[in-house]
Design a protein around this motif. Sequence first.
Motif, PDB file in Angstrom:
ATOM      1  N   GLN A  89      14.588  21.935 -32.855  1.00 43.78           N
ATOM      2  CA  GLN A  89      15.806  21.175 -32.576  1.00 43.78           C
ATOM      3  C   GLN A  89      15.542  19.677 -32.700  1.00 43.78           C
ATOM      4  N   CYS A  90      14.395  19.212 -32.192  1.00 45.67           N
ATOM      5  CA  CYS A  90      14.044  17.789 -32.325  1.00 45.67           C
ATOM      6  C   CYS A  90      13.833  17.429 -33.793  1.00 45.67           C
ATOM      7  N   ASN A  91      13.191  18.315 -34.538  1.00 46.52           N
ATOM      8  CA  ASN A  91      12.960  18.096 -35.967  1.00 46.52           C
ATOM      9  C   ASN A  91      14.292  18.013 -36.712  1.00 46.52           C
ATOM     10  N   LYS A  92      15.242  18.866 -36.337  1.00 41.20           N
ATOM     11  CA  LYS A  92      16.558  18.846 -36.975  1.00 41.20           C
ATOM     12  C   LYS A  92      17.255  17.518 -36.718  1.00 41.20           C
ATOM     13  N   LYS A  93      17.167  17.019 -35.471  1.00 40.41           N
ATOM     14  CA  LYS A  93      17.792  15.734 -35.157  1.00 40.41           C
ATOM     15  C   LYS A  93      17.160  14.614 -35.971  1.00 40.41           C
ATOM     16  N   PHE A  94      15.836  14.693 -36.178  1.00 43.81           N
ATOM     17  CA  PHE A  94      15.149  13.683 -36.976  1.00 43.81           C
ATOM     18  C   PHE A  94      15.676  13.680 -38.404  1.00 43.81           C
ATOM     19  N   HIS A  95      15.794  14.861 -39.002  1.00 44.68           N
ATOM     20  CA  HIS A  95      16.257  14.941 -40.386  1.00 44.68           C
ATOM     21  C   HIS A  95      17.727  14.536 -40.514  1.00 44.68           C
TER      22      HIS A  95
ATOM     23  N   ARG B 231      15.443  15.592 -25.820  1.00 41.88           N
ATOM     24  CA  ARG B 231      14.249  16.435 -25.670  1.00 41.88           C
ATOM     25  C   ARG B 231      14.355  17.333 -24.441  1.00 41.88           C
ATOM     26  N   ILE B 232      14.833  16.790 -23.332  1.00 43.15           N
ATOM     27  CA  ILE B 232      14.986  17.590 -22.106  1.00 43.15           C
ATOM     28  C   ILE B 232      15.969  18.727 -22.354  1.00 43.15           C
ATOM     29  N   ASN B 233      17.085  18.445 -23.010  1.00 50.90           N
ATOM     30  CA  ASN B 233      18.079  19.480 -23.297  1.00 50.90           C
ATOM     31  C   ASN B 233      17.523  20.536 -24.251  1.00 50.90           C
ATOM     32  N   ALA B 234      16.746  20.125 -25.247  1.00 52.66           N
ATOM     33  CA  ALA B 234      16.182  21.076 -26.209  1.00 52.66           C
ATOM     34  C   ALA B 234      15.220  22.038 -25.511  1.00 52.66           C
ATOM     35  N   PHE B 235      14.364  21.524 -24.646  1.00 52.99           N
ATOM     36  CA  PHE B 235      13.421  22.394 -23.952  1.00 52.99           C
ATOM     37  C   PHE B 235      14.125  23.232 -22.890  1.00 52.99           C
ATOM     38  N   SER B 236      15.179  22.703 -22.296  1.00 52.39           N
ATOM     39  CA  SER B 236      15.934  23.467 -21.305  1.00 52.39           C
ATOM     40  C   SER B 236      16.585  24.687 -21.934  1.00 52.39           C
TER      41      SER B 236
END
Length: 165
Positions: free
Chosen positions: A7-13, A54-59
Motif C-alpha cells: 500500500q505504501c509502495n502504491k502511494k509512492f507510485h 503508514r499507520i492506516n496501512a499497517f492497521s
Amino acid sequence: FLQALDQCNKKFHEACKKEKDLMNKGIGNRTLNTADQLKILVTIWPFWCNPTDRINAFSKVGIEQTHLAPDNVDRSKFIMHSPPPVGKTDEVDLTITSPALIEKDTAEYFKAKLERAEAIIKLQSEREVDPKEAGILEVTYPIRKVESSRVRITIEKGTAEYFKA
C-alpha cells in the motif's frame, strides 16, 4: 505485513505519476532524463506517505502501534475452505496405556511406557494422510479472465484493425 508495504509502495507510485504528469505539462511529452526523475523524487519525498498513511496501512493488516489486531483484517476476499472430512484420514490411538503387572514408578514401568510411546510415534510417522484430503497444503487461486486487444495499422490502407485476443 507485506500488504501494508504494498500500500505504501502504491502511494509512492501514484505520487510519482502525479508529479510526472505535472512536469510533462510544463515541458511537453518528452522522455524524462535522470535529472527529471530525481527532481520528481525530491519533490514528492516529504509528502508521498505520511505517518498517518503508514499507520492506516499497517492497521488494515492487523498490526497496530501497540498490539496485534487480527480483527482489523478485511476477510471479505479470503477464499474459505470447508474443514477436512471427518474419518477419512488414518487415526492412531494416542493413549499411552499403563503396563499391566508391573509396579508403578519402577525402571521397567517407565521402560514399557517409553516403548509404547515410541510405537505410537512410529505409527504416526508411517501412516498415510493425503494433504488435500486433510485440508492442508492446498492453495486455490481465483481464475482471472485476461482480455487483451491488439491494434494493427496497415500502411497501404492507412486504417487500424482491432483484434480481441
